[in-house]
Design a protein around this motif. Sequence first.
Motif, PDB file in Angstrom:
ATOM      1  N   VAL A  71       0.137  -1.056   0.233  1.00 51.81           N
ATOM      2  CA  VAL A  71      -0.045   0.096  -0.101  1.00 51.81           C
ATOM      3  C   VAL A  71       1.104   0.775   0.189  1.00 51.81           C
ATOM      4  O   VAL A  71       0.688   2.136  -0.878  1.00 51.81           O
ATOM      5  N   GLU A  72       2.109   1.175   0.944  1.00 49.01           N
ATOM      6  CA  GLU A  72       2.865   1.976   0.663  1.00 49.01           C
ATOM      7  C   GLU A  72       3.584   2.415  -1.198  1.00 49.01           C
ATOM      8  O   GLU A  72       3.272   3.549  -0.724  1.00 49.01           O
ATOM      9  N   ALA A  73       3.936   1.239  -1.031  1.00 47.76           N
ATOM     10  CA  ALA A  73       4.881   1.852  -2.739  1.00 47.76           C
ATOM     11  C   ALA A  73       3.613   1.998  -3.339  1.00 47.76           C
ATOM     12  O   ALA A  73       4.279   3.616  -4.188  1.00 47.76           O
ATOM     13  N   PHE A  74       2.585   1.670  -3.383  1.00 52.51           N
ATOM     14  CA  PHE A  74       1.619   2.005  -4.107  1.00 52.51           C
ATOM     15  C   PHE A  74       0.996   3.871  -3.887  1.00 52.51           C
ATOM     16  O   PHE A  74       1.234   4.322  -5.160  1.00 52.51           O
ATOM     17  N   GLU A  75       1.153   4.413  -2.871  1.00 49.40           N
ATOM     18  CA  GLU A  75       0.770   5.678  -1.714  1.00 49.40           C
ATOM     19  C   GLU A  75       2.010   6.345  -2.543  1.00 49.40           C
ATOM     20  O   GLU A  75       1.492   7.661  -2.913  1.00 49.40           O
ATOM     21  N   SER A  76       3.114   5.493  -2.594  1.00 48.02           N
ATOM     22  CA  SER A  76       3.939   6.916  -2.827  1.00 48.02           C
ATOM     23  C   SER A  76       4.238   7.290  -4.484  1.00 48.02           C
ATOM     24  O   SER A  76       4.436   8.312  -5.300  1.00 48.02           O
ATOM     25  N   GLU A  77       3.535   5.996  -4.788  1.00 51.02           N
ATOM     26  CA  GLU A  77       3.096   6.250  -6.972  1.00 51.02           C
ATOM     27  C   GLU A  77       2.236   7.883  -7.029  1.00 51.02           C
ATOM     28  O   GLU A  77       2.066   8.762  -7.518  1.00 51.02           O
TER      29      GLU A  77
ATOM     30  N   LYS B 267      -6.488   6.197   2.810  1.00 53.80           N
ATOM     31  CA  LYS B 267      -5.834   6.216   4.289  1.00 53.80           C
ATOM     32  C   LYS B 267      -6.425   5.300   5.318  1.00 53.80           C
ATOM     33  O   LYS B 267      -6.154   5.413   6.451  1.00 53.80           O
ATOM     34  N   LYS B 268      -8.018   5.504   5.612  1.00 55.45           N
ATOM     35  CA  LYS B 268      -8.695   5.171   6.587  1.00 55.45           C
ATOM     36  C   LYS B 268      -8.772   3.376   6.286  1.00 55.45           C
ATOM     37  O   LYS B 268      -8.249   3.015   7.184  1.00 55.45           O
ATOM     38  N   ALA B 269      -8.511   3.086   5.119  1.00 57.04           N
ATOM     39  CA  ALA B 269      -8.512   1.690   5.306  1.00 57.04           C
ATOM     40  C   ALA B 269      -6.579   1.605   5.768  1.00 57.04           C
ATOM     41  O   ALA B 269      -5.964   0.235   6.066  1.00 57.04           O
ATOM     42  N   LYS B 270      -5.940   2.021   5.427  1.00 59.88           N
ATOM     43  CA  LYS B 270      -4.721   2.068   5.779  1.00 59.88           C
ATOM     44  C   LYS B 270      -4.166   1.975   7.156  1.00 59.88           C
ATOM     45  O   LYS B 270      -4.199   0.513   7.736  1.00 59.88           O
ATOM     46  N   GLU B 271      -4.927   2.566   7.897  1.00 66.75           N
ATOM     47  CA  GLU B 271      -5.373   3.188   9.459  1.00 66.75           C
ATOM     48  C   GLU B 271      -5.732   2.372  10.077  1.00 66.75           C
ATOM     49  O   GLU B 271      -4.910   1.370  11.099  1.00 66.75           O
ATOM     50  N   MET B 272      -6.548   1.642   9.793  1.00 68.89           N
ATOM     51  CA  MET B 272      -7.311   0.015  10.031  1.00 68.89           C
ATOM     52  C   MET B 272      -6.415  -1.099  10.003  1.00 68.89           C
ATOM     53  O   MET B 272      -6.617  -1.851  11.252  1.00 68.89           O
ATOM     54  N   ILE B 273      -5.545  -1.039   9.011  1.00 69.75           N
ATOM     55  CA  ILE B 273      -5.054  -2.357   8.918  1.00 69.75           C
ATOM     56  C   ILE B 273      -3.661  -2.161  10.408  1.00 69.75           C
ATOM     57  O   ILE B 273      -3.277  -2.876  10.442  1.00 69.75           O
ATOM     58  N   GLU B 274      -3.182  -0.952  10.074  1.00 68.04           N
ATOM     59  CA  GLU B 274      -2.524  -0.654  11.148  1.00 68.04           C
ATOM     60  C   GLU B 274      -2.581  -0.547  12.330  1.00 68.04           C
ATOM     61  O   GLU B 274      -2.442  -1.389  13.447  1.00 68.04           O
ATOM     62  N   LYS B 275      -3.292  -0.412  13.042  1.00 71.59           N
ATOM     63  CA  LYS B 275      -4.532  -0.690  14.336  1.00 71.59           C
ATOM     64  C   LYS B 275      -4.918  -2.098  14.128  1.00 71.59           C
ATOM     65  O   LYS B 275      -5.684  -2.211  15.631  1.00 71.59           O
ATOM     66  N   GLU B 276      -5.065  -2.626  13.031  1.00 71.34           N
ATOM     67  CA  GLU B 276      -5.114  -4.455  13.278  1.00 71.34           C
ATOM     68  C   GLU B 276      -6.979  -4.090  13.702  1.00 71.34           C
ATOM     69  O   GLU B 276      -7.986  -5.053  14.113  1.00 71.34           O
ATOM     70  N   GLU B 277      -8.224  -3.154  13.115  1.00 70.49           N
ATOM     71  CA  GLU B 277      -8.912  -3.078  13.340  1.00 70.49           C
ATOM     72  C   GLU B 277     -10.114  -3.781  12.442  1.00 70.49           C
ATOM     73  O   GLU B 277     -10.567  -3.250  11.553  1.00 70.49           O
ATOM     74  N   TRP B 278     -10.270  -4.844  11.903  1.00 70.91           N
ATOM     75  CA  TRP B 278     -10.413  -5.872  11.856  1.00 70.91           C
ATOM     76  C   TRP B 278     -12.192  -6.167  11.600  1.00 70.91           C
ATOM     77  O   TRP B 278     -12.574  -5.990   9.770  1.00 70.91           O
ATOM     78  N   ASP B 279     -12.725  -5.097  12.133  1.00 68.18           N
ATOM     79  CA  ASP B 279     -14.097  -5.535  12.011  1.00 68.18           C
ATOM     80  C   ASP B 279     -14.504  -4.783  11.328  1.00 68.18           C
ATOM     81  O   ASP B 279     -15.772  -4.363  10.148  1.00 68.18           O
ATOM     82  N   LYS B 280     -13.732  -3.086  11.986  1.00 65.51           N
ATOM     83  CA  LYS B 280     -13.998  -2.006  10.729  1.00 65.51           C
ATOM     84  C   LYS B 280     -13.886  -2.382  10.070  1.00 65.51           C
ATOM     85  O   LYS B 280     -14.390  -1.623   8.566  1.00 65.51           O
ATOM     86  N   LEU B 281     -12.748  -2.925   9.702  1.00 65.33           N
ATOM     87  CA  LEU B 281     -11.939  -2.582   8.615  1.00 65.33           C
ATOM     88  C   LEU B 281     -13.671  -3.349   7.144  1.00 65.33           C
ATOM     89  O   LEU B 281     -13.757  -3.381   6.175  1.00 65.33           O
ATOM     90  N   GLN B 282     -13.572  -4.433   7.782  1.00 66.21           N
ATOM     91  CA  GLN B 282     -14.477  -5.543   6.868  1.00 66.21           C
ATOM     92  C   GLN B 282     -15.793  -4.368   6.825  1.00 66.21           C
ATOM     93  O   GLN B 282     -16.784  -4.687   5.758  1.00 66.21           O
ATOM     94  N   GLU B 283     -16.275  -3.696   8.035  1.00 65.46           N
ATOM     95  CA  GLU B 283     -17.706  -2.573   7.548  1.00 65.46           C
ATOM     96  C   GLU B 283     -17.123  -2.325   6.922  1.00 65.46           C
ATOM     97  O   GLU B 283     -18.265  -1.725   5.560  1.00 65.46           O
ATOM     98  N   TRP B 284     -16.668  -1.748   6.565  1.00 69.65           N
ATOM     99  CA  TRP B 284     -15.608   0.116   5.292  1.00 69.65           C
ATOM    100  C   TRP B 284     -16.162  -1.152   4.127  1.00 69.65           C
ATOM    101  O   TRP B 284     -16.197  -0.712   2.623  1.00 69.65           O
ATOM    102  N   MET B 285     -15.520  -2.473   3.650  1.00 70.25           N
ATOM    103  CA  MET B 285     -15.478  -3.421   2.423  1.00 70.25           C
ATOM    104  C   MET B 285     -16.646  -3.786   2.544  1.00 70.25           C
ATOM    105  O   MET B 285     -17.503  -3.335   0.797  1.00 70.25           O
ATOM    106  N   LYS B 286     -17.936  -3.306   3.570  1.00 71.48           N
ATOM    107  CA  LYS B 286     -19.446  -4.007   3.196  1.00 71.48           C
ATOM    108  C   LYS B 286     -19.743  -2.313   2.675  1.00 71.48           C
ATOM    109  O   LYS B 286     -20.583  -3.060   1.362  1.00 71.48           O
ATOM    110  N   MET B 287     -19.143  -1.517   3.308  1.00 70.98           N
ATOM    111  CA  MET B 287     -19.808  -0.117   2.197  1.00 70.98           C
ATOM    112  C   MET B 287     -19.569  -0.385   0.715  1.00 70.98           C
ATOM    113  O   MET B 287     -20.630  -0.210  -0.066  1.00 70.98           O
ATOM    114  N   GLY B 288     -18.019  -0.960   0.312  1.00 68.31           N
ATOM    115  CA  GLY B 288     -17.900  -0.835  -1.125  1.00 68.31           C
ATOM    116  C   GLY B 288     -18.886  -1.640  -1.728  1.00 68.31           C
ATOM    117  O   GLY B 288     -18.714  -1.772  -3.122  1.00 68.31           O
ATOM    118  N   ASN B 289     -19.215  -3.347  -1.448  1.00 70.75           N
ATOM    119  CA  ASN B 289     -20.244  -3.883  -2.028  1.00 70.75           C
ATOM    120  C   ASN B 289     -21.401  -3.731  -2.404  1.00 70.75           C
ATOM    121  O   ASN B 289     -21.615  -4.001  -3.341  1.00 70.75           O
TER     122      ASN B 289
END
Lengths: 275, 275
Positions: A239-245, B247-269
């Motif tokens: 994701v960071e490699a992508f973000e940088s581009e 950025k939101k997605a990246k932060e959720m991954i960094e913070k390991e907020e997996w359920d929140k990330l799942q909700e974010w993906m559900k929205m994308g669906n």
Amino acid sequence: MVCSIVGLGLMGGSFGLAMRDYFDEIIGIDHNKHHCEDAINLGLVDKIGEFKDIEKSDVVVLAIPVKSIINSLQNISKLNIKKDLTIIDFGSTKESIIKNCPNSIRKNLVASHPMAGTEYSGPQAAIADLYKNKVMVVCNIEESGKIQRKRAIDIFNKLQMHIKYMDAKEHDRHAAFISHMPHIVSFSIANSVLKQEDKEHIVALAAGGFKDMSRLAKSNPHMWKDIFSENKKNLLDAVEAFESELKKAKEMIEKEEWDKLQEWMKMGNNLHKIM
Amino acid sequence: MVCSIVGLGLMGGSFGLAMRDYFDEIIGIDHNKHHCEDAINLGLVDKIGEFKDIEKSDVVVLAIPVKSIINSLQNISKLNIKKDLTIIDFGSTKESIIKNCPNSIRKNLVASHPMAGTEYSGPQAAIADLYKNKVMVVCNIEESGKIQRKRAIDIFNKLQMHIKYMDAKEHDRHAAFISHMPHIVSFSIANSVLKQEDKEHIVALAAGGFKDMSRLAKSNPHMWKDIFSENKKNLLDAVEAFESELKKAKEMIEKEEWDKLQEWMKMGNNLHKIM
């Protein structure tokens, strides 16, 4: 030969459909009763069984999420399995699976990742040619037994797949770039459009390009949450490699450096020379 | 009826190919001699002519970049054109074209944008069904003459397109989200992979998902540089909307907020429910 398939979703179901002729019997195993019913009705497996049926199997395919694969390997190591059982897992990250495989069955395991799939999931999504002409990555093959290697390769050939051997660590990093990061990007595109007030009017204009770029955002959030969590570090790197581009492109647009932006795009054109 | 096509690339060439039966004669006009030769050899037009041939035309299609369309409109206004000439432009942004169209020929112009294309360019890339079942956006139609509207709609129907009427400003904003920003994203994906030391090994694993996500990075850099520069403000808005989701997605991954990330993906669906 008897084959058990644990997990009757898109991957397991498509495997069954493609391999009905190869095995004398295919036993389907899944916690989800609806998946079991669908698998029988759609002819993906010969019958539904239980986990203990792995004891009478010659081949078992684990087509379930990585965490469940690790649990299943623990449970298989406690069964009275055939000595030459070939265990093939389809986990989308490989390092943790190999690290957590009990020693007693390490030779039985052929750690594999089919680079195949669609944005759909479940047995209803199964298709017989899902694997045909696709890449099957086989990791740390030197740790698998001779009989198991031979059996797995024979199966992958039957599926008409292109086999690539790779170190598990390397695989997990590549998968982040080729699959996991693009999923995050596709969901980000979908959500950025959905946040717009006039989203219906925007998507009314969607042509092939946008459809391609947002297709992965149809994927199963539950499944992908697990994949992302299993490959966190590599995913963040990608994701960071992508973000940088993206940042570079944005700056060139802001500064109206159009010729520089054109050179940057020309570089991107090169991808298709090596792919 | 005589039709002139200015620009014998993918768009103009495909138009010619699809409309050979509709017109009595199709004249191709292009600065590029190779394009002219190809257009004749491929049967995209009946003959090659020059800009002045617009004087004997009933319809002229401007299938060239936005800046060239604006120049051409200035030049057409100086010709001795037929009173009812229908000018159809295929420019990918619409506001600047309409704003810069000379008043004397504003009624002749039907400002249009076909939501169709492939990642290829030039007359060799022309295909007869490029426009079939695609959306044609027609902007500020109330400013076009009655005869010209009727003629253009008849042509778009002949191409089997779905016509959508829209304000030019609105169109340019939508195009940034549905087309221009996804191109920047696709090029960013391509370049991020190309920067990796083991790029050949990475792309060896490419399956359908990655191929879709990187397909737009095959596009013509020269052409897209112009499109981006024409729609700079909207493009930056769309890139920022995308960046904010990433950025939101990246932060959720960094913070390991997996359920929140799942909700974010559900929205994308949900995107695919409205598309």
